[in-house]
Design an enzyme around this catalytic site. Structure first.
Site, PDB file in Angstrom:
ATOM      1  N   TYR A  32       0.832  -1.201   0.000  1.00  0.00           N
ATOM      2  CA  TYR A  32       0.000   0.000   0.000  1.00  0.00           C
ATOM      3  C   TYR A  32       0.874   1.261   0.000  1.00  0.00           C
ATOM      4  O   TYR A  32       1.604   1.523   0.954  1.00  0.00           O
ATOM      5  CB  TYR A  32      -0.963   0.025   1.192  1.00  0.00           C
ATOM      6  CG  TYR A  32      -1.947  -1.137   1.220  1.00  0.00           C
ATOM      7  CD1 TYR A  32      -2.147  -1.938   0.101  1.00  0.00           C
ATOM      8  CD2 TYR A  32      -2.660  -1.449   2.353  1.00  0.00           C
ATOM      9  CE1 TYR A  32      -3.044  -2.999   0.121  1.00  0.00           C
ATOM     10  CE2 TYR A  32      -3.557  -2.512   2.387  1.00  0.00           C
ATOM     11  CZ  TYR A  32      -3.735  -3.286   1.262  1.00  0.00           C
ATOM     12  OH  TYR A  32      -4.610  -4.342   1.289  1.00  0.00           O
ATOM     13  N   HIS A  87       0.140 -11.899   0.657  1.00  0.00           N
ATOM     14  CA  HIS A  87      -0.887 -11.064   0.027  1.00  0.00           C
ATOM     15  C   HIS A  87      -1.732 -11.818  -1.017  1.00  0.00           C
ATOM     16  O   HIS A  87      -2.930 -11.597  -1.146  1.00  0.00           O
ATOM     17  CB  HIS A  87      -0.235  -9.831  -0.588  1.00  0.00           C
ATOM     18  CG  HIS A  87      -1.129  -8.630  -0.615  1.00  0.00           C
ATOM     19  ND1 HIS A  87      -0.672  -7.363  -0.430  1.00  0.00           N
ATOM     20  CD2 HIS A  87      -2.463  -8.494  -0.819  1.00  0.00           C
ATOM     21  CE1 HIS A  87      -1.674  -6.505  -0.512  1.00  0.00           C
ATOM     22  NE2 HIS A  87      -2.774  -7.170  -0.760  1.00  0.00           N
TER      23      HIS A  87
HETATM   24  P1  NAP Z   1     -14.003  -0.569   1.179  1.00  0.00           P
HETATM   25  O1  NAP Z   1     -13.608  -0.572   2.606  1.00  0.00           O
HETATM   26  O2  NAP Z   1     -15.081  -1.482   0.732  1.00  0.00           O
HETATM   27  O3  NAP Z   1     -14.397   0.909   0.719  1.00  0.00           O
HETATM   28  C1  NAP Z   1     -13.552   2.003   0.901  1.00  0.00           C
HETATM   29  C2  NAP Z   1     -14.119   3.200   0.137  1.00  0.00           C
HETATM   30  O4  NAP Z   1     -15.413   3.518   0.593  1.00  0.00           O
HETATM   31  C3  NAP Z   1     -13.286   4.441   0.312  1.00  0.00           C
HETATM   32  O5  NAP Z   1     -13.295   5.132  -0.917  1.00  0.00           O
HETATM   33  C4  NAP Z   1     -14.015   5.245   1.369  1.00  0.00           C
HETATM   34  O6  NAP Z   1     -13.808   6.620   1.149  1.00  0.00           O
HETATM   35  C5  NAP Z   1     -15.448   4.850   1.120  1.00  0.00           C
HETATM   36  N1  NAP Z   1     -16.266   4.810   2.355  1.00  0.00           N
HETATM   37  C6  NAP Z   1     -15.986   4.178   3.510  1.00  0.00           C
HETATM   38  N2  NAP Z   1     -16.994   4.294   4.396  1.00  0.00           N
HETATM   39  C7  NAP Z   1     -17.946   5.032   3.766  1.00  0.00           C
HETATM   40  C8  NAP Z   1     -19.230   5.485   4.150  1.00  0.00           C
HETATM   41  N3  NAP Z   1     -19.745   5.224   5.345  1.00  0.00           N
HETATM   42  N4  NAP Z   1     -19.953   6.206   3.234  1.00  0.00           N
HETATM   43  C9  NAP Z   1     -19.440   6.477   2.006  1.00  0.00           C
HETATM   44  N5  NAP Z   1     -18.238   6.071   1.586  1.00  0.00           N
HETATM   45  C10 NAP Z   1     -17.488   5.348   2.463  1.00  0.00           C
HETATM   46  O7  NAP Z   1     -12.755  -0.869   0.196  1.00  0.00           O
HETATM   47  P2  NAP Z   1     -11.228  -1.272   0.366  1.00  0.00           P
HETATM   48  O8  NAP Z   1     -10.444  -0.155   0.873  1.00  0.00           O
HETATM   49  O9  NAP Z   1     -10.862  -1.880  -0.945  1.00  0.00           O
HETATM   50  O10 NAP Z   1     -11.234  -2.486   1.416  1.00  0.00           O
HETATM   51  C11 NAP Z   1     -11.034  -2.328   2.795  1.00  0.00           C
HETATM   52  C12 NAP Z   1      -9.647  -2.758   3.210  1.00  0.00           C
HETATM   53  O11 NAP Z   1      -9.420  -4.132   2.888  1.00  0.00           O
HETATM   54  C13 NAP Z   1      -8.514  -2.035   2.467  1.00  0.00           C
HETATM   55  O12 NAP Z   1      -8.361  -0.707   2.899  1.00  0.00           O
HETATM   56  C14 NAP Z   1      -7.367  -2.955   2.734  1.00  0.00           C
HETATM   57  O13 NAP Z   1      -6.887  -2.757   4.064  1.00  0.00           O
HETATM   58  C15 NAP Z   1      -8.040  -4.318   2.576  1.00  0.00           C
HETATM   59  N6  NAP Z   1      -7.933  -4.894   1.202  1.00  0.00           N
HETATM   60  C16 NAP Z   1      -7.222  -6.048   1.036  1.00  0.00           C
HETATM   61  C17 NAP Z   1      -7.083  -6.599  -0.226  1.00  0.00           C
HETATM   62  C18 NAP Z   1      -6.275  -7.869  -0.397  1.00  0.00           C
HETATM   63  O14 NAP Z   1      -5.958  -8.242  -1.532  1.00  0.00           O
HETATM   64  N7  NAP Z   1      -5.949  -8.558   0.680  1.00  0.00           N
HETATM   65  C19 NAP Z   1      -7.699  -6.013  -1.341  1.00  0.00           C
HETATM   66  C20 NAP Z   1      -8.451  -4.845  -1.148  1.00  0.00           C
HETATM   67  C21 NAP Z   1      -8.575  -4.317   0.127  1.00  0.00           C
HETATM   68  P3  NAP Z   1     -13.250   7.612   2.293  1.00  0.00           P
HETATM   69  O15 NAP Z   1     -11.940   7.048   2.752  1.00  0.00           O
HETATM   70  O16 NAP Z   1     -13.108   8.899   1.567  1.00  0.00           O
HETATM   71  O17 NAP Z   1     -14.277   7.635   3.379  1.00  0.00           O
END
Ligand code: NAP
Length: 263
Positions: A39, A97
């Site tokens: 990241y 990962h």
């Molecule tokens: P997510 O948590 O599903 O969504 C994040 C997005 O939604 C951001 O743009 C955030 O914007 C927005 N958001 C969050 N809460 C909100 C709300 N209440 N209302 C409106 N918008 C909202 O997506 P993600 O970041 O892909 O997944 C979460 C975590 O999982 C990652 O950060 C990472 O740590 C992990 N991950 C792991 C892998 C893997 O391959 N192992 C892949 C993807 C993700 P703002 O920040 O502007 O609020």
């Protein structure tokens, strides 16, 4: 529920708010923090390190190693670099990962080396489908795995047909990433209407639905304190069996096995 941190530390104007959001998350009891060496090329780990300063004992740090660093020699170096960026002595949970070229047996040995050296407490994997999980389980030491972090949310229920039941049987928790589909799920009309009817927000419904699933941890990402408070209050809105049934008709479970989806 924990805290995701993908894209943290990448925009200097958002940095302060991102740090404040992690600190508020810890205050609210969301003490599992998920990051990765990938990241922002280490910038997310650095930001997490700054945010948890003085609060090491309150948090459970999860970070991930690139598949190309999953050999004994390379993982040793990668882990030291993650520890330095995070400013901690030991990683609570270190994940591979996604599956790569290094044989699983060597990766397990690399994790065991780090455990022996006191650099990681536990290890696990991410983006492993059932076939690779079987291969890992038949690898010496492979059954010490502590989690499989995969894409899972209301609109991405594919793992329910094979991977999730198998992991439950093995008592391996699932860490659901992109739990609100990176924000896209929040616009789904059925979810918006359901949320309105039940005096919740779409994000709270999506997260409460994951928390209602046995053995599932959700790690939503937000760099905004108001949205964090909104997300955290999903914990105060447990969904009833009737609610879950209604959501099943809006977002049907899979009819059969499909390849593991990833983001
Ligand atoms: P997510 O948590 O599903 O969504 C994040 C997005 O939604 C951001 O743009 C955030 O914007 C927005 N958001 C969050 N809460 C909100 C709300 N209440 N209302 C409106 N918008 C909202 O997506 P993600 O970041 O892909 O997944 C979460 C975590 O999982 C990652 O950060 C990472 O740590 C992990 N991950 C792991 C892998 C893997 O391959 N192992 C892949 C993807 C993700 P703002 O920040 O502007 O609020």
């Amino acid at each position: 529920m924990g805290l995701g941190t993908w894209q943290f530390g990448e925009d200097s104007e958002r940095r302060e708010e991102e740090i404040a959001t992690i600190r508020l998350g810890i205050d609210l009891g969301l003490t599992l923090i998920d990051t990765a060496e990938m990241y922002g090329d280490g910038r997310s780990e650095m930001l997490v390190g700054e945010a948890i300063e003085g609060r090491r004992d309150d948090v459970f740090i999860v970070t991930k190693v690139y598949p190309h660093n999953a050999s004994r020699r390379a993982m040793h170096t990668a882990c030291n670099q993650s520890l330095q960026r995070l400013r901690i002595d030991v990683i609570d949970l270190y994940l591979l990962h996604w599956p790569g070229e290094v044989p699983l047996g060597e990766t397990v040995q690399a994790f065991e080396d780090l455990q022996r050296d006191g650099k990681i407490r536990h290890w696990g994997v991410s983006n492993f489908d059932l076939k690779v999980m079987h291969a890992l389980q038949s690898t010496r030491g492979g059954s010490a795995i502590q989690t499989n972090q995969v894409l899972y949310n209301l609109a991405r229920r594919g793992i329910e047909s094979d991977l999730l039941p198998w992991l439950r049987k093995q008592r391996i928790p699932v860490m659901a990433y992109s739990p609100i589909e990176q924000g896209r799920l929040l616009k789904a009309r059925g979810l918006v209407e359901f949320a309105k009817q039940h005096a919740m927000t779409p994000a709270q419904v999506a997260l409460a639905w994951l928390l209602a699933q046995d053995g599932v941890i959700a790690i939503p990402k937000t760099g905004n304190r108001e949205r964090l408070k909104e997300n955290a209050s999903a914990l105060e809105h447990p969904l009833s069996a009737a609610h879950l049934h209604e959501l099943d008709s809006l977002f049907p479970p899979p009819k059969g096995p499909s390849p593991l989806a990833t983001i």
